[in-house]
Design a protein around this motif. Structure first.
Motif, mmCIF file in Angstrom:
data_model
loop_
_atom_site.group_PDB
_atom_site.id
_atom_site.type_symbol
_atom_site.label_atom_id
_atom_site.label_comp_id
_atom_site.label_asym_id
_atom_site.label_seq_id
_atom_site.Cartn_x
_atom_site.Cartn_y
_atom_site.Cartn_z
ATOM 1 N N ASN A 65 0.852 -1.194 0.000
ATOM 2 C CA ASN A 65 0.000 0.000 0.000
ATOM 3 C C ASN A 65 0.885 1.240 0.000
ATOM 4 O O ASN A 65 1.619 1.493 0.960
ATOM 5 C CB ASN A 65 -0.909 -0.025 1.243
ATOM 6 N N LEU A 66 0.823 2.039 -1.074
ATOM 7 C CA LEU A 66 1.685 3.222 -1.175
ATOM 8 C C LEU A 66 1.335 4.274 -0.136
ATOM 9 O O LEU A 66 2.209 5.011 0.328
ATOM 10 C CB LEU A 66 1.584 3.817 -2.581
ATOM 11 N N ASN A 67 0.060 4.362 0.225
ATOM 12 C CA ASN A 67 -0.323 5.318 1.266
ATOM 13 C C ASN A 67 0.332 4.950 2.594
ATOM 14 O O ASN A 67 0.808 5.816 3.332
ATOM 15 C CB ASN A 67 -1.850 5.358 1.432
ATOM 16 N N GLU A 68 0.347 3.646 2.883
ATOM 17 C CA GLU A 68 0.995 3.186 4.112
ATOM 18 C C GLU A 68 2.501 3.417 4.029
ATOM 19 O O GLU A 68 3.132 3.850 4.995
ATOM 20 C CB GLU A 68 0.708 1.698 4.320
ATOM 21 N N LEU A 69 3.083 3.165 2.863
ATOM 22 C CA LEU A 69 4.517 3.387 2.679
ATOM 23 C C LEU A 69 4.863 4.853 2.886
ATOM 24 O O LEU A 69 5.933 5.185 3.401
ATOM 25 C CB LEU A 69 4.936 2.939 1.275
ATOM 26 N N GLY A 70 3.965 5.741 2.493
ATOM 27 C CA GLY A 70 4.196 7.173 2.647
ATOM 28 C C GLY A 70 4.296 7.618 4.093
ATOM 29 O O GLY A 70 4.789 8.711 4.371
ATOM 30 N N ARG A 71 3.851 6.771 5.011
ATOM 31 C CA ARG A 71 3.933 7.104 6.444
ATOM 32 C C ARG A 71 5.183 6.537 7.103
ATOM 33 O O ARG A 71 5.441 6.800 8.270
ATOM 34 C CB ARG A 71 2.685 6.591 7.164
ATOM 35 N N PHE A 72 5.947 5.750 6.354
ATOM 36 C CA PHE A 72 7.146 5.138 6.934
ATOM 37 C C PHE A 72 8.212 6.185 7.241
ATOM 38 O O PHE A 72 8.395 7.145 6.502
ATOM 39 C CB PHE A 72 7.726 4.110 5.965
ATOM 40 N N THR A 73 8.914 5.961 8.324
ATOM 41 C CA THR A 73 10.044 6.814 8.678
ATOM 42 C C THR A 73 11.301 6.320 7.954
ATOM 43 O O THR A 73 11.323 5.225 7.389
ATOM 44 C CB THR A 73 10.300 6.779 10.195
ATOM 45 N N ILE A 74 12.340 7.131 8.010
ATOM 46 C CA ILE A 74 13.620 6.733 7.425
ATOM 47 C C ILE A 74 14.102 5.426 8.047
ATOM 48 O O ILE A 74 14.532 4.499 7.353
ATOM 49 C CB ILE A 74 14.687 7.826 7.642
ATOM 50 N N ASN A 75 14.007 5.332 9.359
ATOM 51 C CA ASN A 75 14.483 4.137 10.063
ATOM 52 C C ASN A 75 13.680 2.891 9.701
ATOM 53 O O ASN A 75 14.235 1.795 9.607
ATOM 54 C CB ASN A 75 14.443 4.359 11.579
ATOM 55 N N GLN A 76 12.372 3.046 9.506
ATOM 56 C CA GLN A 76 11.554 1.900 9.120
ATOM 57 C C GLN A 76 11.959 1.373 7.746
ATOM 58 O O GLN A 76 12.020 0.166 7.525
ATOM 59 C CB GLN A 76 10.071 2.288 9.116
#
Length: 233
Positions: A65-76
């Motif tokens: 899910n690109l929307n979910e990916l857009g919420r990822f932090t650098i560390n994640q």
């Protein structure tokens, strides 16, 4: 390697991680998968995996899910093998540009004609936030947005809003109407008692200044609730 021989290589002889670029050039961006588009961003994979395979793992971590990916932090992002800090930054920047592009497209329309147009304008800004934010849109007598102003941000349970500050800015801008917008990080679209009470306070305060509250939207990642559409104004 002989340059002439290398130049005769067909796509099937290329490393798998390099193919998305060629595919983009030959067939166009609409023919690439999400993983292939991400692979172009990171450039190459690791010792055991191609760039496409690494990016499939990145997407899998986000449930594809690109929307979910857009919420990822650098560390994640860096938890995926093959994604270092530079690559993680590149992915975050690309997704942020996509979010801003959507917001810019909504701004070009500028005129608010429905609750849907408000959602299209504000979802990229607050729809995916992990905390609650309360915004106000100031409109002129043609229902065109003069300014978007964040009034407050808070925890996931709620936020505090200064109504006096909101209307002071409305007078400074010469606004004739406002639209209230806030997000529910929980995904629950049902307005709380506090949401309803705050809406009425804005409405009453605006009436004394001849500034209408046209709507109040609660926004989540994929949908919204409109006080006006539901007859609550």
């Amino acid at each position: 390697m002989d340059p002439q021989k290398s130049s005769s290589f067909t796509i099937k002889h290329w490393a798998e991680g390099d193919r998305p670029r060629e595919k983009l050039l030959q067939k166009g961006r609409q023919h690439l998968t999400d993983a292939e588009l991400l692979a172009i961003l990171i450039g190459s994979g690791n010792k055991n995996e191609s760039a496409v395979e690494v990016c499939k793992k990145v997407l899998s971590k986000a449930g594809d899910n690109l929307n979910e990916l857009g919420r990822f932090t650098i560390n994640q992002l860096m938890e995926v093998r093959g994604i270092g800090q530079v690559r993680a930054l590149t992915i975050v920047a690309a997704l942020e540009l996509g979010r801003r592009r959507r917001s810019s497209e909504a701004l070009e329309k500028k005129k608010i004609s429905s609750s849907t147009s408000v959602f299209e304008l504000m979802q990229p800004k607050i729809g995916e936030l992990p905390h609650e934010e309360f915004w106000i849109l100031y409109l002129n007598n043609s229902n065109k947005v003069i300014q978007e102003l964040p009034l407050s941000k808070g925890g996931i349970t709620g936020t505090l809003v200064d109504i006096r500050l909101a209307y002071k800015q409305a007078l400074n801008l010469g606004a004739t109407a406002t639209i209230l917008v806030h997000n529910h990080p929980s995904g629950n679209l049902n307005p709380s008692a506090a949401d309803k009470q705050l809406t009425q306070k804005f409405k009453i305060a605006g009436e004394s200044l001849d500034i209408k509250v046209l709507d109040h939207l609660i926004i989540t990642e994929n949908s919204y609730f409109s006080f006006a559409d539901e007859g609550l104004l």
